[in-house]
Design an enzyme around this catalytic site. Structure first.
Site, PDB file in Angstrom:
ATOM      1  N   ARG A 237       0.807  -1.231   0.000  1.00 44.21           N
ATOM      2  CA  ARG A 237       0.000   0.000   0.000  1.00 44.21           C
ATOM      3  C   ARG A 237       0.833   1.271   0.000  1.00 44.21           C
ATOM      4  O   ARG A 237       0.307   2.371  -0.149  1.00 44.21           O
ATOM      5  CB  ARG A 237      -0.969  -0.021   1.194  1.00 44.21           C
ATOM      6  CG  ARG A 237      -2.181  -0.901   0.928  1.00 44.21           C
ATOM      7  CD  ARG A 237      -3.059  -1.001   2.155  1.00 44.21           C
ATOM      8  NE  ARG A 237      -2.503  -1.918   3.146  1.00 44.21           N
ATOM      9  CZ  ARG A 237      -2.908  -1.981   4.407  1.00 44.21           C
ATOM     10  NH1 ARG A 237      -3.841  -1.172   4.835  1.00 44.21           N
ATOM     11  NH2 ARG A 237      -2.358  -2.847   5.236  1.00 44.21           N
TER      12      ARG A 237
ATOM     13  N   GLY B 150       9.374  -3.710  12.230  1.00 43.86           N
ATOM     14  CA  GLY B 150      10.169  -2.670  11.562  1.00 43.86           C
ATOM     15  C   GLY B 150       9.344  -1.508  11.064  1.00 43.86           C
ATOM     16  O   GLY B 150       9.890  -0.456  10.720  1.00 43.86           O
TER      17      GLY B 150
HETATM   18  C1  UD1 Z   1      -0.232  -9.126  12.714  1.00 48.98           C
HETATM   19  C2  UD1 Z   1      -0.783 -10.106  13.764  1.00 48.98           C
HETATM   20  C3  UD1 Z   1      -2.084  -9.557  14.335  1.00 48.98           C
HETATM   21  C4  UD1 Z   1      -1.850  -8.180  14.921  1.00 48.98           C
HETATM   22  C5  UD1 Z   1      -1.233  -7.256  13.876  1.00 48.98           C
HETATM   23  C6  UD1 Z   1      -0.809  -5.955  14.510  1.00 48.98           C
HETATM   24  C7  UD1 Z   1      -0.059 -12.305  13.031  1.00 48.98           C
HETATM   25  C8  UD1 Z   1      -0.462 -13.563  12.376  1.00 48.98           C
HETATM   26  N1  UD1 Z   1      -0.997 -11.375  13.133  1.00 48.98           N
HETATM   27  O1  UD1 Z   1      -1.200  -9.123  11.662  1.00 48.98           O
HETATM   28  O2  UD1 Z   1      -2.549 -10.425  15.339  1.00 48.98           O
HETATM   29  O3  UD1 Z   1      -3.076  -7.647  15.377  1.00 48.98           O
HETATM   30  O4  UD1 Z   1      -0.041  -7.843  13.307  1.00 48.98           O
HETATM   31  O5  UD1 Z   1      -0.416  -5.059  13.513  1.00 48.98           O
HETATM   32  O6  UD1 Z   1       1.055 -12.196  13.473  1.00 48.98           O
HETATM   33  N2  UD1 Z   1       6.191  -9.916   8.238  1.00 48.98           N
HETATM   34  C9  UD1 Z   1       7.354 -10.537   7.852  1.00 48.98           C
HETATM   35  N3  UD1 Z   1       7.287 -11.739   7.232  1.00 48.98           N
HETATM   36  C10 UD1 Z   1       6.116 -12.365   6.966  1.00 48.98           C
HETATM   37  C11 UD1 Z   1       4.926 -11.719   7.363  1.00 48.98           C
HETATM   38  C12 UD1 Z   1       4.992 -10.499   8.008  1.00 48.98           C
HETATM   39  O7  UD1 Z   1       8.438 -10.005   8.065  1.00 48.98           O
HETATM   40  O8  UD1 Z   1       6.157 -13.449   6.393  1.00 48.98           O
HETATM   41  C13 UD1 Z   1       6.260  -8.619   8.913  1.00 48.98           C
HETATM   42  C14 UD1 Z   1       5.591  -7.524   8.110  1.00 48.98           C
HETATM   43  O9  UD1 Z   1       6.535  -6.858   7.293  1.00 48.98           O
HETATM   44  C15 UD1 Z   1       5.058  -6.596   9.188  1.00 48.98           C
HETATM   45  C16 UD1 Z   1       4.786  -7.537  10.355  1.00 48.98           C
HETATM   46  O10 UD1 Z   1       5.537  -8.699  10.118  1.00 48.98           O
HETATM   47  O11 UD1 Z   1       6.005  -5.664   9.593  1.00 48.98           O
HETATM   48  C17 UD1 Z   1       3.312  -7.837  10.520  1.00 48.98           C
HETATM   49  O12 UD1 Z   1       2.869  -8.500   9.378  1.00 48.98           O
HETATM   50  P1  UD1 Z   1       1.427  -8.248   8.773  1.00 48.98           P
HETATM   51  O13 UD1 Z   1       1.239  -9.114   7.599  1.00 48.98           O
HETATM   52  O14 UD1 Z   1       1.207  -6.791   8.631  1.00 48.98           O
HETATM   53  O15 UD1 Z   1       0.538  -8.822   9.949  1.00 48.98           O
HETATM   54  P2  UD1 Z   1      -0.967  -8.481  10.198  1.00 48.98           P
HETATM   55  O16 UD1 Z   1      -1.786  -9.278   9.252  1.00 48.98           O
HETATM   56  O17 UD1 Z   1      -1.166  -7.038  10.253  1.00 48.98           O
END
Ligand code: UD1
Ligand code: CA
Length: 457
Positions: free
Chosen positions: A15, A101
């Site tokens: 986004r 991050g």
């Molecule tokens: C996650 C949480 C959710 C919480 C929310 C808060 C999980 C499954 N869910 O959801 O409970 O309410 O954060 O914002 O953890 N990332 C990686 N590698 C991956 C996936 C994600 O590095 O394979 C990093 C993303 O860059 C990001 C963070 O982890 O900085 C969170 O990932 P995102 O996909 O945004 O999680 P949410 O679905 O928002």
């Protein structure tokens, strides 16, 4: 207790609609990720491991100044999968704290409280209550208030979607337990991902009590997903910095019209007018006042000095009780002693100006050494560049340079020397004497202005 920190930074940040990986977008002039790493350092982490992915090694290369371990997560298979990639680098740690991050405003004190709250158990989660919890994972508790698990928005039932306590994503866990739980999670869920949040149910199954704590303000747990959120967090961050300054004795004409992208050290009774931008490392001694619309980057200003409107100062050092501007430009390696006056439309570069000297109007000074109590007249130019090389100009104490002089470097103007207005000086102007290169003025006695010819009828 050795604390290892995992910073999740692999996501693409779709986004943002950007070629730059999301965590490299700047907040207050520094990458989002730098803010998270600073927080980790402030907690006294024994090791920081960053999980990166999107953007390849651009992220570790840009952040090379930070002492951390970089682990690539080539395919983003979920937060649980991401933390799992980091674990081999953290085997000698006792506790693991997970940070994000793209969440730049988290305060070390809040995380310290989370770590302390969880000190007597093996898992602690930072939660928050949001009026509008849609999109977040929800904290599911039993009737006695014990945490049972986290359910993601997309996997939640209608009833679970009404829960307003959310998972902020930040958690702390015992290292050995975390290894074990991460090995047991699967990806059988709506997103086909390995959810870090699934470790809660596993912990409860193992009889582990889950501790929770809350941040002081909501901003601390807000992530950046698009540029609108980035701008919102930028304002909050700037407001925090402005309030810190005011509490430390700085007067701000308007705390909403100051931007600090770097570090500002300000002494007592510094006064800042509107629309000031600070970049890099700036030091303002006590009593400095800065007029409206100025830019200061990597510079040092001495006590009592006044900087007037629309001045740009970069890489310069200014002494005490000087007066700079309005519309002055000090470039790198300009070093001004005490009580120097630099006026409007004056540019100074790589030059020293001695105490009490004045360069007040429409002047360029480059590669020069100017003594004390020198007066540099309006429109003076040091011709420091021959098209190939730069050359120095030396001006002795108490010299007086008349208006519109060109000083062709390398050249020297002696002590108490006077240079006549309009001169082009390319040889030494001796001490105490008047030097000028002006053609003598003549008056043509029998000259008449041309007249318009009468029209032929
Ligand atoms: C996650 C949480 C959710 C919480 C929310 C808060 C999980 C499954 N869910 O959801 O409970 O309410 O954060 O914002 O953890 N990332 C990686 N590698 C991956 C996936 C994600 O590095 O394979 C990093 C993303 O860059 C990001 C963070 O982890 O900085 C969170 O990932 P995102 O996909 O945004 O999680 P949410 O679905 O928002
Ligand atoms: Ca998110």
């Amino acid at each position: 207790m050795k604390l290892g920190v995992v910073v999740l930074a692999a996501g693409q940040g779709k986004r943002m609609r950007s070629r730059l990986p999301k965590v490299l977008h700047p907040l207050a002039g520094r990458p989002l990720l730098a803010h998270a790493l600073d927080t980790a350092q402030a907690l006294g982490a024994a090791r920081i491991c960053v999980v990166y992915g999107h953007g390849g090694d651009l992220v570790p290369r840009r952040m090379a100044d930070y002492d951390c371990v970089w682990v690539e997560q080539a395919e983003q298979q979920g937060t649980g999968h991401a933390v799992r990639q980091a674990m081999p680098s953290l085997q000698d740690m006792d506790r693991i704290l997970v940070l994000y991050g793209d969440v730049p405003l988290m305060q070390p004190a809040t995380l310290q409280r989370l770590v302390d709250t969880a000190a007597t158990t093996e898992l602690g989660v930072l939660t928050a209550v949001f009026e509008e919890p849609t999109g977040y994972g929800r904290i599911v508790r039993d009737e006695t208030g014990r945490v049972l698990r986290i359910v993601e928005q997309r996997d939640a039932t209608q009833a679970e979607q009404r829960i307003d306590e959310i998972n902020t994503g930040f958690l702390v866990a015992d290292r050995a337990r975390l290894d074990n739980w991460l090995a047991r999670i699967d990806n059988r869920n709506a997103q086909g991902e390995y959810y870090l949040t699934d470790i809660l149910a596993l912990a409860v199954g193992d009889g582990v009590e889950i501790a929770t704590s809350r941040p002081r303000t909501r901003d601390e747990v807000c992530g950046v997903n698009d540029r609108v959120q980035l701008a919102t967090l930028e304002r909050i961050f700037q407001r925090r910095q402005a309030e810190d300054l005011m509490r430390n004795g700085v007067t701000l004409a308007d705390p909403a019209r100051l931007d600090i992208r770097g570090r500002l050290h300000a002494g007592e009774d510094v006064s800042l007018d509107v629309n000031l931008v600070i970049e890099g490392n700036v030091r303002l001694a006590a009593g400095v006042s800065i007029g409206p619309n100025c830019l200061l980057r990597d510079c040092e200003i001495g006590p009592g000095t006044q900087i007037f409107a629309n001045s740009v100062i970069e890489g310069a050092v200014v002494g005490a009780d000087a007066r700079i501007g309005p519309f002055a430009r000090l470039r790198p390696e300009a070093v001004l002693a005490d009580a120097v006056h630099v006026g409007n439309f004056v540019e100074l570069k790589k030059s020293q100006v001695g105490e009490g000297s004045k360069v007040n109007h429409l002047t360029y000074v480059g590669d020069a050494r100017i003594g004390r109590d020198v007066n540099v007249g309006a429109g003076t130019i040091t011709c420091n560049y021959d098209g190939v090389n730069k050359h120095p100009t030396v001006i002795g104490d108490r010299a007086f340079i008349g208006s519109n002089a060109s000083l062709v470097a390398p050249v020297e103007i002696g002590e108490e020397a006077t240079v006549g207005a309009g001169s082009v000086i390319s040889h030494k102007a001796p001490d105490g004497k008047l030097s000028l290169t002006r053609a003598r003025q003549t008056t043509v006695e029998h000259w008449h202005r041309p007249r318009k010819k009468p029209k032929a009828s």
